[in-house]
Design a protein around this motif. Structure first.
Motif, PDB file in Angstrom:
ATOM      1  N   TRP A  90      16.878  12.893 -16.719  1.00 48.79           N
ATOM      2  CA  TRP A  90      16.356  12.856 -15.358  1.00 48.79           C
ATOM      3  C   TRP A  90      17.302  13.697 -14.595  1.00 48.79           C
ATOM      4  CZ3 TRP A  90      11.726  11.900 -16.187  1.00 48.79           C
ATOM      5  CH2 TRP A  90      11.088  10.751 -16.275  1.00 48.79           C
ATOM      6  N   ALA A  91      18.645  13.522 -14.733  1.00 48.82           N
ATOM      7  CA  ALA A  91      19.544  14.439 -13.841  1.00 48.82           C
ATOM      8  C   ALA A  91      19.311  16.084 -14.391  1.00 48.82           C
ATOM      9  CB  ALA A  91      21.093  14.130 -14.073  1.00 48.82           C
ATOM     10  N   ILE A  92      19.209  16.385 -15.617  1.00 46.20           N
ATOM     11  CA  ILE A  92      19.166  17.794 -16.002  1.00 46.20           C
ATOM     12  C   ILE A  92      17.712  18.192 -15.090  1.00 46.20           C
ATOM     13  CG2 ILE A  92      18.861  19.350 -17.667  1.00 46.20           C
ATOM     14  CD1 ILE A  92      21.175  17.429 -18.953  1.00 46.20           C
ATOM     15  N   LEU A  93      16.691  17.258 -15.358  1.00 40.17           N
ATOM     16  CA  LEU A  93      15.403  17.848 -15.086  1.00 40.17           C
ATOM     17  C   LEU A  93      14.768  17.805 -13.483  1.00 40.17           C
ATOM     18  CD1 LEU A  93      13.257  16.049 -18.062  1.00 40.17           C
ATOM     19  CD2 LEU A  93      13.623  18.679 -17.739  1.00 40.17           C
ATOM     20  N   MET A  94      16.073  17.311 -12.636  1.00 43.42           N
ATOM     21  CA  MET A  94      15.468  17.248 -11.263  1.00 43.42           C
ATOM     22  C   MET A  94      15.139  18.348 -10.744  1.00 43.42           C
ATOM     23  SD  MET A  94      17.419  15.179  -8.146  1.00 43.42           S
ATOM     24  CE  MET A  94      18.264  16.450  -7.710  1.00 43.42           C
ATOM     25  N   LYS A  95      15.987  19.435 -10.924  1.00 40.91           N
ATOM     26  CA  LYS A  95      15.587  20.810 -10.157  1.00 40.91           C
ATOM     27  C   LYS A  95      14.340  21.446 -10.627  1.00 40.91           C
ATOM     28  CE  LYS A  95      18.777  23.489  -8.120  1.00 40.91           C
ATOM     29  NZ  LYS A  95      20.248  24.404  -7.986  1.00 40.91           N
ATOM     30  N   LYS A  96      13.860  20.982 -11.944  1.00 35.19           N
ATOM     31  CA  LYS A  96      12.686  21.712 -12.425  1.00 35.19           C
ATOM     32  C   LYS A  96      11.701  21.021 -11.945  1.00 35.19           C
ATOM     33  CE  LYS A  96      10.579  23.219 -16.773  1.00 35.19           C
ATOM     34  NZ  LYS A  96      10.462  24.687 -16.425  1.00 35.19           N
ATOM     35  N   LEU A  97      11.732  19.563 -11.940  1.00 32.78           N
ATOM     36  CA  LEU A  97      10.444  18.969 -11.790  1.00 32.78           C
ATOM     37  C   LEU A  97      10.535  18.760 -10.002  1.00 32.78           C
ATOM     38  CD1 LEU A  97      10.744  15.839 -13.908  1.00 32.78           C
ATOM     39  CD2 LEU A  97       9.329  17.858 -14.255  1.00 32.78           C
ATOM     40  N   THR A  98      11.382  19.149  -9.388  1.00 34.31           N
ATOM     41  CA  THR A  98      11.815  18.965  -7.842  1.00 34.31           C
ATOM     42  C   THR A  98      12.121  17.589  -7.435  1.00 34.31           C
ATOM     43  OG1 THR A  98       9.602  18.482  -7.103  1.00 34.31           O
ATOM     44  CG2 THR A  98      10.038  20.938  -7.468  1.00 34.31           C
ATOM     45  N   PRO A  99      13.107  17.694  -6.691  1.00 42.91           N
ATOM     46  CA  PRO A  99      13.631  16.007  -6.246  1.00 42.91           C
ATOM     47  C   PRO A  99      12.512  15.161  -5.525  1.00 42.91           C
ATOM     48  CG  PRO A  99      15.009  17.739  -5.515  1.00 42.91           C
ATOM     49  CD  PRO A  99      13.989  18.670  -5.907  1.00 42.91           C
ATOM     50  N   ARG A 100      11.498  15.963  -4.571  1.00 42.46           N
ATOM     51  CA  ARG A 100      10.576  15.143  -4.108  1.00 42.46           C
ATOM     52  C   ARG A 100       9.580  14.520  -5.187  1.00 42.46           C
ATOM     53  NH1 ARG A 100       6.639  18.402  -0.096  1.00 42.46           N
ATOM     54  NH2 ARG A 100       7.977  17.270   1.465  1.00 42.46           N
ATOM     55  N   VAL A 101       8.956  15.347  -6.207  1.00 42.26           N
ATOM     56  CA  VAL A 101       8.157  14.859  -7.139  1.00 42.26           C
ATOM     57  C   VAL A 101       8.922  13.719  -8.031  1.00 42.26           C
ATOM     58  CG1 VAL A 101       6.743  15.372  -9.356  1.00 42.26           C
ATOM     59  CG2 VAL A 101       6.775  16.825  -7.265  1.00 42.26           C
ATOM     60  N   LEU A 102       9.964  14.007  -8.566  1.00 44.85           N
ATOM     61  CA  LEU A 102      10.653  13.271  -9.457  1.00 44.85           C
ATOM     62  C   LEU A 102      11.262  11.767  -8.720  1.00 44.85           C
ATOM     63  CD1 LEU A 102      12.155  12.614 -12.204  1.00 44.85           C
ATOM     64  CD2 LEU A 102      14.109  13.587 -11.530  1.00 44.85           C
ATOM     65  N   LEU A 103      11.875  11.730  -7.734  1.00 47.90           N
ATOM     66  CA  LEU A 103      12.424  10.702  -6.951  1.00 47.90           C
ATOM     67  C   LEU A 103      11.227   9.652  -6.503  1.00 47.90           C
ATOM     68  CD1 LEU A 103      15.410  12.242  -5.193  1.00 47.90           C
ATOM     69  CD2 LEU A 103      15.429  10.927  -7.178  1.00 47.90           C
ATOM     70  N   THR A 104      10.055  10.131  -6.023  1.00 53.80           N
ATOM     71  CA  THR A 104       9.110   9.336  -5.664  1.00 53.80           C
ATOM     72  C   THR A 104       8.323   8.767  -6.618  1.00 53.80           C
ATOM     73  OG1 THR A 104       8.838  11.000  -3.613  1.00 53.80           O
ATOM     74  CG2 THR A 104       6.905   9.741  -4.260  1.00 53.80           C
ATOM     75  N   SER A 105       8.118   9.782  -7.757  1.00 54.31           N
ATOM     76  CA  SER A 105       7.207   9.094  -9.076  1.00 54.31           C
ATOM     77  C   SER A 105       8.240   7.808  -9.563  1.00 54.31           C
ATOM     78  CB  SER A 105       7.084  10.318  -9.898  1.00 54.31           C
ATOM     79  OG  SER A 105       6.422  11.283  -9.701  1.00 54.31           O
ATOM     80  N   LEU A 106       9.411   7.995  -9.661  1.00 58.45           N
ATOM     81  CA  LEU A 106      10.210   7.007 -10.115  1.00 58.45           C
ATOM     82  C   LEU A 106      10.029   5.781  -9.303  1.00 58.45           C
ATOM     83  CD1 LEU A 106      13.477   8.892 -11.511  1.00 58.45           C
ATOM     84  CD2 LEU A 106      11.639   7.880 -13.000  1.00 58.45           C
ATOM     85  N   CYS A 107      10.141   6.091  -7.917  1.00 61.52           N
ATOM     86  CA  CYS A 107      10.177   4.732  -7.034  1.00 61.52           C
ATOM     87  C   CYS A 107       8.911   4.093  -7.090  1.00 61.52           C
ATOM     88  CB  CYS A 107      10.583   5.258  -5.594  1.00 61.52           C
ATOM     89  SG  CYS A 107      10.509   4.271  -4.296  1.00 61.52           S
ATOM     90  N   VAL A 108       7.841   4.792  -7.337  1.00 61.32           N
ATOM     91  CA  VAL A 108       6.657   4.138  -7.184  1.00 61.32           C
ATOM     92  C   VAL A 108       6.391   3.112  -8.453  1.00 61.32           C
ATOM     93  CG1 VAL A 108       3.803   4.472  -7.521  1.00 61.32           C
ATOM     94  CG2 VAL A 108       5.184   5.870  -5.810  1.00 61.32           C
ATOM     95  N   VAL A 109       6.508   3.806  -9.680  1.00 62.96           N
ATOM     96  CA  VAL A 109       6.695   2.979 -10.960  1.00 62.96           C
ATOM     97  C   VAL A 109       7.261   1.701 -11.000  1.00 62.96           C
ATOM     98  CG1 VAL A 109       6.762   3.114 -13.242  1.00 62.96           C
ATOM     99  CG2 VAL A 109       5.890   5.227 -12.237  1.00 62.96           C
ATOM    100  N   TRP A 110       8.755   1.797 -10.564  1.00 61.05           N
ATOM    101  CA  TRP A 110       9.469   0.722 -10.602  1.00 61.05           C
ATOM    102  C   TRP A 110       9.242  -0.558  -9.604  1.00 61.05           C
ATOM    103  CZ3 TRP A 110      13.400   4.270  -8.073  1.00 61.05           C
ATOM    104  CH2 TRP A 110      13.749   3.958  -6.956  1.00 61.05           C
ATOM    105  N   SER A 111       8.418   0.186  -8.452  1.00 61.08           N
ATOM    106  CA  SER A 111       7.992  -0.818  -7.459  1.00 61.08           C
ATOM    107  C   SER A 111       6.948  -1.481  -8.017  1.00 61.08           C
ATOM    108  CB  SER A 111       7.619   0.059  -6.156  1.00 61.08           C
ATOM    109  OG  SER A 111       8.744   0.716  -5.683  1.00 61.08           O
ATOM    110  N   VAL A 112       6.044  -1.028  -8.839  1.00 58.13           N
ATOM    111  CA  VAL A 112       4.833  -1.790  -9.396  1.00 58.13           C
ATOM    112  C   VAL A 112       5.239  -2.574 -10.232  1.00 58.13           C
ATOM    113  CG1 VAL A 112       2.793  -1.450 -10.826  1.00 58.13           C
ATOM    114  CG2 VAL A 112       3.234   0.421  -8.608  1.00 58.13           C
TER     115      VAL A 112
END
Length: 486
Positions: free
Chosen positions: A104-126
């Motif tokens: 995840w750390a290595i991919l963050m810049k490619k996926l963009t922080p906004r997309v990666l961090l938001t997606s992870l947050c939503v999935v673990w919340s559900v």
């Protein structure tokens, strides 16, 4: 005191309005910003970024450690889980957590922080909400594995995001905000659990179910804040005016050596995998995380073991967590001001050693409770300051991304250990193992300090022409004018 990037800049002060965008790539290496204007910019960055970063990490740690609160509220009995099975559920989280941190750390810049961090947050919340409807140990295992896979990307990702915004000498204070959230999640988690457990029987559901459901809903709301509040390019954030964006470009140019190329490079990752700093830092982090995960997950059980009921236990954890968080804010501020890292990790571990000894020895319960306050100082300062020590000493970006990811992978395997050593009150094995881990950490801290000091002195000798330069890597943090923070 360690040199900062500003030490290599010219003495002339330049106002943001005097900087022309077209000249930035060439001219800013010789420019510094007006200190008053830069201080105002930092306050604005903190005002917009820090609350969101703190809230998302607060929700993350809350959803991870609430298993300690529901344990004392009867969840194991309701899902027919034995003590061993419940300990396994605590530990299994870290199997996917450590596996996903570096990717995840290595991919963050490619996926963009906004997309990666938001997606992870939503999935673990559900997943957290779904945990409120678990009826057997298999369901708990599955939920913990999904939580680990998602939350594994958050802490490395947020740390990398901070390095995209702040200079080396500004980072310990900002990293401390994350660990303050760790402490606040314990305090807030205890307070929230205290209230939510009183919902026992509402809609014919146990109180521990409401802990999961309400905290999961809270986390989903935070996910929306991440999407709208953390731009993928902080230098062009929506709340910055034209002059402030120019200042961000100047700061980026000042940190060009630290940030490096935007292009992904496997060679940078391979360089970092051969870096002794990474493995010394990882070993220290493992020792410190033994405390962090054992303490944060099982503090309610430790206090309950002193003779208090489950509701008393929830609110008695609050001042302990607050003590740990405030001590880290104080230590981090001085660490940034003086550019010193390792000695602060060493010194803040000393109260922890004393605290665990007080808990282990046949002392009155009041003394044992006081010992938990001393432990909290080492619990929160050690991992945070050690991670900052690595953050500021690795460059450029992808080398640092690999370092943070792999260091966290090494360190967080401690979560597996913590789940196994804190099994039965009065937790003699867990607390004894923790004080032993602190002792080993002290030895490793001294070893890393001496290694980094030796590398700084070697660079100085090469720069003066006293010894031949036989180094194979001379870029990024290996450059002669990149001085490591001790």
């Amino acid at each position: 005191m360690a040199a900062t990037p500003a030490d290599h800049m010219a003495e002339k002060s330049v106002l943001p309005s005097e900087v022309d965008d077209a000249s930035l790539p060439v001219a800013t290496a010789d420019l510094t910003l007006d200190p008053a204007a830069e201080k105002k910019l930092l306050l604005k960055l903190d005002a917009f970024f820090v609350p969101i970063i703190m809230l998302v990490y607060l929700s993350c740690f809350l959803d991870r450690t609430n298993i300690g609160n529901v344990k004392v509220a009867g969840m194991p009995q309701d899902i027919h889980a034995s003590s061993q099975q419940f300990s396994t559920a605590v530990s299994i989280f870290y199997a996917t957590y450590v596996a996903f941190e570096a990717p995840w750390a290595i991919l963050m810049k490619k996926l963009t922080p906004r997309v990666l961090l938001t997606s992870l947050c939503v999935v673990w919340s559900v997943t957290t909400i779904a945990s409120g409807f678990i009826t057997n140990i298999g369901g708990l295992y599955a939920a913990r594995l999904v939580l680990g896979a998602c939350e594994g990307g958050l802490f490395p990702g947020l740390n990398l995001y901070l390095t995209m915004v702040y200079k080396r000498e500004e980072q310990a204070k900002r990293v401390s905000y994350l660990f303050v959230c760790t402490a606040l999640s314990g305090a807030f988690g205890g307070l929230l659990a205290y209230g939510l457990l009183k919902m026992d029987g509402v809609a014919n559901m146990a109180g521990w179910k409401w802990v999961y459901i309400i905290e999961g809903i809270f986390s989903i709301l935070i996910g929306f804040a991440v999407w709208f509040g953390l731009p993928s390019d902080p230098s062009n954030a929506y709340f910055l005016n034209a002059e402030e964006k120019r200042m961000m470009k100047v700061r980026a140019a000042q940190r060009a050596q630290y940030m490096g190329s935007e292009e992904f490079s496997w060679s940078e990752i391979l360089i970092e995998l051969k870096d002794p700093k990474l493995y010394l830092s990882g070993a220290i982090q493992f020792c410190q995380d033994i405390l962090l995960y054992g303490f944060s997950t099982f503090l309610p059980s430790i206090i309950q073991g002193l003779g208090y009921n489950s509701l008393q236990t929830q609110y008695m954890t609050i001042p302990v967590y607050i003590c740990g968080g405030l001590s880290f804010l104080l230590a981090a501020s001085f660490s940034d001001r003086w550019g010193i890292r390792g000695p602060f990790v060493f010194l803040t571990n000393i109260p922890g050693i004393i605290g665990y000894i007080l808990i282990l020895c046949p002392t009155p319960n009041g003394v044992k409770f006081f010992g938990t306050f001393l432990c909290s100082i080492a619990v929160y300062n050690g991992p945070g300051l050690n991670l900052t020590w690595l953050n500021v000493n690795v460059a450029p970006h992808y080398r640092r991304a690999a370092a943070i990811g792999f260091q966290q992978t090494i360190g967080n395997t401690a979560g597996v250990v913590a789940g196994q050593i804190y099994r039965k009150s009065p937790y003699v094995l867990g607390n004894g193992f923790s004080v032993g881990a602190l002792g080993l950490s002290q030895v490793l801290i001294v070893a890393k300090y001496l290694y980094i000091r030796r590398q700084n002195r070697l660079k100085e000798k090469i720069a003066r022409g006293e010894v031949a330069d036989t180094r194979k890597v001379t870029t990024g943090d290996r450059e002669l004018d990149f001085k490591y923070h001790l």
